[in-house]
Scaffold this active site. Structure first.
Site, mmCIF file in Angstrom:
data_model
loop_
_atom_site.group_PDB
_atom_site.id
_atom_site.type_symbol
_atom_site.label_atom_id
_atom_site.label_comp_id
_atom_site.label_asym_id
_atom_site.label_seq_id
_atom_site.Cartn_x
_atom_site.Cartn_y
_atom_site.Cartn_z
ATOM 1 N N HIS A 129 -1.885 -12.540 -2.096
ATOM 2 C CA HIS A 129 -2.973 -13.181 -1.375
ATOM 3 C C HIS A 129 -2.626 -14.603 -0.945
ATOM 4 C CE1 HIS A 129 -6.258 -10.268 -3.054
ATOM 5 N NE2 HIS A 129 -5.296 -9.664 -2.384
ATOM 6 N N HIS A 133 0.814 -1.213 0.000
ATOM 7 C CA HIS A 133 0.000 0.000 0.000
ATOM 8 C C HIS A 133 0.849 1.266 0.000
ATOM 9 C CE1 HIS A 133 -4.202 -1.633 1.191
ATOM 10 N NE2 HIS A 133 -3.530 -2.520 0.471
#
Length: 753
Positions: free
Chosen positions: A279, A91
């Site tokens: 993920h 992020h």
């Protein structure tokens, strides 16, 4: 939005401000950022040197130890902080967009508003706080910018993944970057401005109500995301994990993914690798209703000391954590690298369900509970996925890549390693900025590679002779100046791309950009190439690059026009077409460039706003911008040889005439077109036409602050100062991409370099 408390504060900085009265006023604040005044480090602090003295392996060992050192105040999922730190690094770097080069992890901006308070960054305040003891230990030898990203790398390695490498060299900034356009929405998770059929967001923390969005939408499969944005909602890094506007439509979600990741310079293979690789670790958090989540860090009480999103659900941490509102753990081994993500994606059929927070997600049909609980070793859960995960299986192109990776684990691991490295380093600029023991030796296709100089460069005597040779070619000085400026001013301080080094102005796509006036460019390049060939053929061992000659041509012409000695530092080299990604470089082409009187405004952006934006990308101050405009105009460095703003009777000579004539009260200006882009200056008494100019010129007489600067140069005693300031600003721009040089007066900690 609630009323701003600052406006009621009857102290310095409070009250109604200029921008409240005049919202359309041109703001120069982005030209005053990241100055030495805001930097607490010593002027001569050299971050690159400090990083090289870092105990790098010791730091990595400390970070590895932290991964499993769970703290009671913020416990680690599955006893390992790896997933949290991967998200933190992702992020930080993932805000980058190739369109204008802004965002990214290169300045540590995740520490500041608005990023530190984005709803997509919930709990990353805790991640950075967990890192503080390590940052405190190593001090200024490691910047926050580097530490946030390196920690993500170490997190991957601590869970068994082999990374591609890591490069340090990102100096910190010390204030929020106000130059980035994050969108025009005024509520979190809103997207009503970036999409024609978007939705308003909501006050406070929450999830987008997909059921409500679905009632209002006509088509989420065909919509255009506003440029330069690379996220689908205000406050998100990429796309809504629930699906477009919260609607669990995997096919439409895939389209959003392709747009947003594409604008971050990722192709389909890299996109799949990043999602599937990222993920493979950790989990999302949606243990309960989002109304339990309190204010973000920037709005939290002072006693919370920069931490936000206090959670009143249960313990407010650990098994009761709420971030996105989604509650998904992708694999049975969330702290270990493996193929679990892709295996589960294709092993099961999936159906929509809701998280405990009411967010749309997916659960495996007819499955047994095989997913570990993050805090109870005796508990297992059903496999779950996000809409954005199912999208990879439903989109034909993504599906093909996923199946290929599933069948070839080594290929998948390599693709993820390379895509992750690109994610972390895309905004770092050329390899000359990359430092540390883990810098990979392989030349990567996206790094804008320029070969190192492996020959003897020219000396002062050669420079003097070459300047004479260039001027003797007969090319008009204004054309030499135009091409030199066009080459150097392609630089973007945001992601350190472009610039004169590499001479990419001679390569596709820059050699066909309209703003570069291809016919003039070809004429100048042909002349300079003949000078280059003659010199290189006659000099034993010495060579001169075309990149150096392009700049030197401008220097020679400028010296002739000014009567001053203009600094020149050789050492540039020429890039090749092979190492120039044409598609990637198309994003550097300006829509409008006020420096060369090119282009015009749009319905959303006025010409003068484009000029300030361009000046910001060139890391210019307001005085530097002013001096450069005044000089380039009288030197006739306009696109297509136009006379716009050439406010002098002696064009080609460096004088302060531009400012004198622009501020002449005997001249009245009137619009020459319905758009208000071009203006004619008339003599107030005779009504004779005197000049033509654009908005990029008249703003220096109309805007109070720019006029104040112009007045300094227009004064009787201002010409010599103007000439010195122009030459200094010119020299700065010519060397913006010379990361091999220590920038005088800035120190290498200067974030704009």
């Amino acid at each position: 939005m609630s009323e701003c408390p600052v406006r009621k504060s009857n102290v310095g900085g409070g009250g109604t401000r200029n921008h409240d009265w005049w919202p359309a006023q041109l703001r120069l604040n982005i030209l005053r950022q990241h100055t030495p005044v805001s930097n607490p480090l010593d002027k001569d602090f050299d971050y690159a040197a400090a990083f090289k003295s870092l105990d790098y392996e010791g730091l990595k060992k400390d970070l590895t130890k932290l991964m499993t050192d769970s703290q009671d105040w913020w416990p680690a999922d599955f006893g390992h902080y790896g997933g949290l730190f991967i998200r933190m690094a992702w992020h930080s770097a993932g805000t980058y967009r190739v369109t204008d080069g802004r965002g990214g992890g290169g300045e540590g901006q995740q520490r500041f508003a608005p990023l530190n308070s984005w709803p997509d960054n919930v709990s990353l305040d805790k991640a950075r706080r967990l890192l503080w003891p390590i940052k405190q230990k190593y001090g200024n030898k490691i910047s926050w910018s580097d530490l946030l990203l390196l920690t993500g790398n170490v997190a991957l390695e601590s869970m068994g993944f082999k990374t591609f490498g890591f490069a340090g060299g990102r100096p910190d900034t010390w204030e929020a970057d106000e130059s980035v356009y994050w969108g025009a929405e005024t509520t979190w998770l809103g997207n009503e401005d970036r999409y024609s059929e978007g939705q308003e967001g909501h006050e406070g923390h929450g999830v987008v109500q997909g059921d409500e969005s679905k009632k209002q939408h006509t088509d989420i499969h065909n919509r255009d995301l506003q440029s330069p944005l690379a996220s689908s909602h205000m406050g998100l890094i990429y796309v809504n994990p629930e699906g477009p506007d919260g609607i669990p439509d995997p096919v439409a979600s895939a389209k959003d993914i392709r747009v947003t990741f594409g604008r971050m310079a990722m192709n389909d293979e890299e996109t799949v690798a990043l999602i599937a690789g990222g993920h493979s670790f950790g989990k999302t958090h949606g243990a309960g209703p989002t109304h339990h989540v309190g204010k973000e860090p920037e709005a939290a009480p002072i006693e919370h000391q920069g931490l936000g999103w206090a959670n009143s659900f249960g313990q407010g941490k650990g098994p009761d954590t709420i971030t996105s509102g989604l509650e998904v753990t992708w694999t049975p081994t969330p702290t270990k690298w493996g193929m679990g993500y892709l295996e589960y994606l294709y092993k099961f059929d999936w159906e929509p369900t809701k998280s405990p927070a009411g967010a749309n997600q997916w659960v495996a049909k007819n499955a047994e509970p095989t997913i570990p609980d993050a805090y109870d070793p005796n508990k297992k859960k059903l496999p779950t996925m996000l809409t954005t995960d199912i999208a990879l299986r439903m989109d034909p192109a993504y599906d093909k890549i996923c199946r290929d990776y599933l069948a070839n684990p080594d290929k998948f691991a390599d693709a993820f390693a390379r895509a992750w490295f690109k994610l972390l380093h895309r905004d770092m600029g050329p390899r000359t900025r990359w430092i540390g023991p883990e810098v990979p030796s392989e030349i990567l296709p996206w790094e804008d590679y320029i070969p190192p100089v492996d020959y003897q460069i020219i000396d002062d005597n050669d420079i003097a002779a070459l300047k004479k040779e260039i001027l003797a070619t007969g090319v008009a000085p204004k054309k030499l100046i135009f091409v030199a400026w066009s080459s150097a001013s392609s630089f973007r301080g945001s992601d350190k791309r472009g610039g004169a080094n590499g001479a990419r102005i001679r390569l596709a796509p820059q050699n066909e950009w309209k703003v570069n006036d291809p016919s003039t460019l070809r004429e100048v390049l042909a002349a300079l190439e003949s000078v280059q060939q003659k010199f290189n053929d006659s000099s034993s061992g010495k060579k001169v690059s075309l990149a150096d000659l392009i700049v030197l041509g401008g220097v020679a012409a400028l010296e002739q026009a000014s009567g001053l000695v203009v600094p020149f530092t050789p050492g540039r080299n020429d890039a090749t077409q092979e190492h120039t990604d044409v598609h990637s470089f198309t994003h550097l082409e300006p829509h409008a460039d006020g420096f060369r009187s090119y282009g015009k405004g749009t319905k959303r952006v006025r010409t003068e706003q484009f000029l300030i934006d361009r000046a910001s990308l060139l890391t210019l101050s307001a005085p530097e911008l002013t001096a450069l405009i005044g000089g380039l105009r009288v030197l006739e460095a306009n696109y297509d040889g136009s006379s716009y703003g050439v406010l002098t009777k002696t064009p080609g000579k460096l004088t302060n005439d531009y400012f004198v004539n622009l501020l002449d009260t005997n001249t009245a200006w009137k619009a020459a077109d319905n758009e208000g882009e071009v203006f004619i200056g008339y003599d107030r008494k005779t009504h004779d036409k005197k000049w033509t100019a654009t908005r990029a010129d008249l703003i220096f007489g109309a805007h109070a602050e720019l006029r104040a600067l112009a007045e300094v140069y227009a004064a009787v005693d201002g010409e010599e100062k103007f000439k010195r300031d122009f030459v200094a600003a010119w020299h700065k721009v010519m060397n913006l991409d010379r990361f091999d040089l220590k920038q005088e007066g800035r120190g290498q900690n200067a974030p704009k370099l």
